[in-house]
Design a protein around this motif. Structure first.
Motif, PDB file in Angstrom:
ATOM      1  N   GLU B   5       0.813  -1.228   0.000  1.00 39.30           N
ATOM      2  CA  GLU B   5       0.000   0.000   0.000  1.00 39.30           C
ATOM      3  C   GLU B   5       0.845   1.278   0.000  1.00 39.30           C
ATOM      4  N   GLU B 176      -6.205  -0.733 -15.409  1.00 42.26           N
ATOM      5  CA  GLU B 176      -6.010  -1.640 -14.271  1.00 42.26           C
ATOM      6  C   GLU B 176      -6.756  -2.959 -14.482  1.00 42.26           C
ATOM      7  N   PHE B 180      -5.166  -6.634 -14.503  1.00 40.17           N
ATOM      8  CA  PHE B 180      -5.719  -7.641 -13.593  1.00 40.17           C
ATOM      9  C   PHE B 180      -6.139  -8.895 -14.342  1.00 40.17           C
ATOM     10  N   CYS B 255     -16.215  -5.309 -12.143  1.00 43.90           N
ATOM     11  CA  CYS B 255     -16.026  -4.723 -10.819  1.00 43.90           C
ATOM     12  C   CYS B 255     -16.999  -5.328  -9.815  1.00 43.90           C
ATOM     13  N   PHE B 260     -14.385  -4.754  -6.890  1.00 42.67           N
ATOM     14  CA  PHE B 260     -13.564  -3.540  -7.030  1.00 42.67           C
ATOM     15  C   PHE B 260     -14.472  -2.321  -7.104  1.00 42.67           C
ATOM     16  N   ASP B 261     -14.000  -1.201  -6.585  1.00 46.83           N
ATOM     17  CA  ASP B 261     -14.668   0.069  -6.809  1.00 46.83           C
ATOM     18  C   ASP B 261     -14.061   0.676  -8.069  1.00 46.83           C
ATOM     19  N   THR B 264     -11.635   3.634  -8.070  1.00 49.03           N
ATOM     20  CA  THR B 264     -10.262   3.562  -7.557  1.00 49.03           C
ATOM     21  C   THR B 264      -9.313   2.885  -8.543  1.00 49.03           C
ATOM     22  N   LEU B 265      -9.837   2.466  -9.705  1.00 44.41           N
ATOM     23  CA  LEU B 265      -8.982   1.759 -10.670  1.00 44.41           C
ATOM     24  C   LEU B 265      -8.159   2.742 -11.505  1.00 44.41           C
ATOM     25  N   PRO B 324      -8.540   6.537  -1.669  1.00 42.81           N
ATOM     26  CA  PRO B 324      -8.263   5.112  -1.455  1.00 42.81           C
ATOM     27  C   PRO B 324      -7.003   4.955  -0.582  1.00 42.81           C
ATOM     28  N   SER B 327      -4.216   0.605  -3.737  1.00 45.10           N
ATOM     29  CA  SER B 327      -4.822   0.182  -4.986  1.00 45.10           C
ATOM     30  C   SER B 327      -5.258  -1.262  -4.773  1.00 45.10           C
ATOM     31  N   PRO B 328      -6.303  -1.716  -5.480  1.00 46.45           N
ATOM     32  CA  PRO B 328      -6.666  -3.133  -5.348  1.00 46.45           C
ATOM     33  C   PRO B 328      -5.498  -4.058  -5.719  1.00 46.45           C
ATOM     34  N   LEU B 329      -4.629  -3.631  -6.616  1.00 45.87           N
ATOM     35  CA  LEU B 329      -3.560  -4.498  -7.121  1.00 45.87           C
ATOM     36  C   LEU B 329      -2.197  -3.822  -7.013  1.00 45.87           C
TER      37      LEU B 329
END
Lengths: 333, 333
Positions: B5, B176, B180, B255, B260-261, B264-265, B324, B327-329
């Protein structure tokens, strides 16, 4: 296939740039001095000033060593690349790539060490970027620095003239030997300490004392690499007296034991310069009054020629100093 | 301990800069715009021009993906960071850190792709550095780029004014999601293609069409991160209509499936801008005439406030869009 030698700053590195990178990117419109020059940096003329740029990534292993750490090394390397172009270092960007799980305390220590050098040299951190990669995708940390400097007049690698004296600012090879002995956990690791140091102050004093025609900091490729680059870019030859090259006895001995050529070992706080012959003694005296230059010596002279570097040795007569293909060790800076 | 993060461009990244880095390095003398601004880059005023700098490292995984590769991404990211500050990108330095054994053909492909973008944008490669680390010390390659641009007038993140229209230049989140779906080898990977593109031309047309008060390219942290940064730095609030945010249906669906939101991508070829209210339609029309901006939409407006980003949704009423944390990834750029 990319090999360690492609990153070692010698002939293989040069080939990678010349054959793989430069042909793709060569445009000159904005260049005051660009990739074609293969100098320590580049520049763009804006108004009356040359804005000088340099960039390097630091991957040294171990990241902390006697005499410094990756943070100090990154700041010094950035400052020195600007200084040898005759520029005053003014600002820096810093990119961190960190392995997940790296200690925040350790990071803090590295950054403080870097900040200490920057503060001393009045170099301002203007920006940067931090990326973190998953555990195992990187060995700890990479620091990429982008240095910005200003020069009224650029000092070019191609500036050597016949009659110039060649001066080295201090004893060579200590940085690489310090890294080697720490990495290999050799018993004599205490004998070697990296020479890592910012050279702007020293270089400024040399330039005030006399005509400095060309300079390089001695990093990957060592003195052999630096002299060859200066000679070939300036289209002159250089004659060096082996006995005049400043080198500590423990380093000579360690090189004999491990079969290293001391002339190819990297320093991180030494410069070699070509100085107007008549000014050589003045410049030498100015250098010796500085902490970083107190071991300076005149090691030889520039003669007409086609880029050869000739070493006069005591025992083995004359020999050519070649461009090293690579460095004896990877990850020394 | 450093976590993924910390490198994800959200709140944790900000904390690392604010608490660990900035206090060590904060000097202002030379700054036209420095680290304190936390902008997409920095600048130094030389003569009448702002010389603008940006730096980013690219660690994307996989290094080749649908719609681009790490080379194209690095060039686009560098160009876009300069362009959103109102600067004309003119030159670049590039540092490569390569794992031993990396293929020369693969390197050539990445460099050609990067050079293609640079050629199209008239961006000159001025210099760089190549390091090679031993096998296992790095997952393939890291590219660090330093961009140099010139601006007559800087566009600052703090420039939003109440009454401004907020425009997004195209559908969000595609980059993103493409990374992914390739990385996870998902069946629908064919549905997503990175939006990775250089935006200087598009932004130039927008700026000619009307008053652009503030801009960001939408990268790590996504639209949510970009809007929050603009709102808090400008000390205004932003109201966004959820239904106006350009987003493709397959992305919405993916998503939902993966939790996922979409806000935030990361994108790598989209910008969000605050435009003088009276000029909004002109700017929108100019954007839509460009290839990169043909999906542009007015998504909301700037109102007096204290840095909040408010989303008006169709089904769930009003909600705040937060910064955020990460990031998710990891390794999306």
């Amino acid at each position: 296939m990319i090999t360690l030698e492609h990153g070692a700053g010698g002939r293989k590195s040069q080939e990678l740039i010349e054959k793989t990178i430069a042909p793709l990117f060569r445009y000159r419109d904005y260049n005051d001095l660009g990739l074609d020059g293969f100098e320590d940096g580049s520049s763009i003329k804006i108004g009356k000033e040359h804005v000088v740029f340099t960039s390097d990534s630091y991957v040294v292993k171990p990241i902390v060593f006697k005499g410094g750490d990756i943070g100090k090394l990154a700041a010094c390397g950035t400052i020195n690349d600007l200084a040898v172009m005759g520029a005053r270092p003014i600002a820096m960007h810093m990119n961190l790539v960190i392995e997940e799980g790296f200690g925040e305390l350790e990071l803090g220590k590295i950054l403080r060490s870097m900040a200490g050098v920057c503060r001393g040299e009045r170099l301002h951190l203007l920006g940067g970027d931090t990326k973190v990669v998953e555990k195992g995708a990187l060995d700890k940390i990479v620091i990429a620095c982008f240095g910005i400097g200003l020069a009224g007049k650029l000092v070019r690698n191609s500036g050597l003239k016949p009659g110039d004296a060649v001066i080295v600012s201090g004893s060579i090879g200590e940085h690489e030997m310090a890294i080697f002995s720490e990495r290999e956990k050799l018993g004599f690791s205490g004998s070697f300490k990296s020479d890592c140091a910012p050279l702007y102050g020293m270089i400024q004093k040399a330039m005030k004392a006399g005509g400095v025609h060309a300079m390089k900091d001695i990093t990957r490729g060592g003195l052999a690499g630096a002299l060859n680059e200066l000679a070939s870019k300036s289209v002159v030859s250089i004659q060096v007296e082996e006995t005049e090259i400043p080198m500590r006895t423990p380093l000579k001995n360690a090189c004999e034991v491990f079969g290293f050529d001391p002339l190819t070992l990297a320093c991180e706080g030494r410069a070699v310069m070509g100085v107007n012959g008549g000014d050589a003694k003045l410049v030498l005296r100015a250098l010796r009054r500085t902490r970083e230059g107190r071991g300076a010596r005149i090691i030889g002279k520039v003669v007409p020629g086609k880029g050869e570097v000739v070493l006069d040795t005591e025992l083995r007569g004359r020999r050519l100093i070649q461009v090293p293909t690579g460095s004896p060790l990877p990850r020394i800076c």
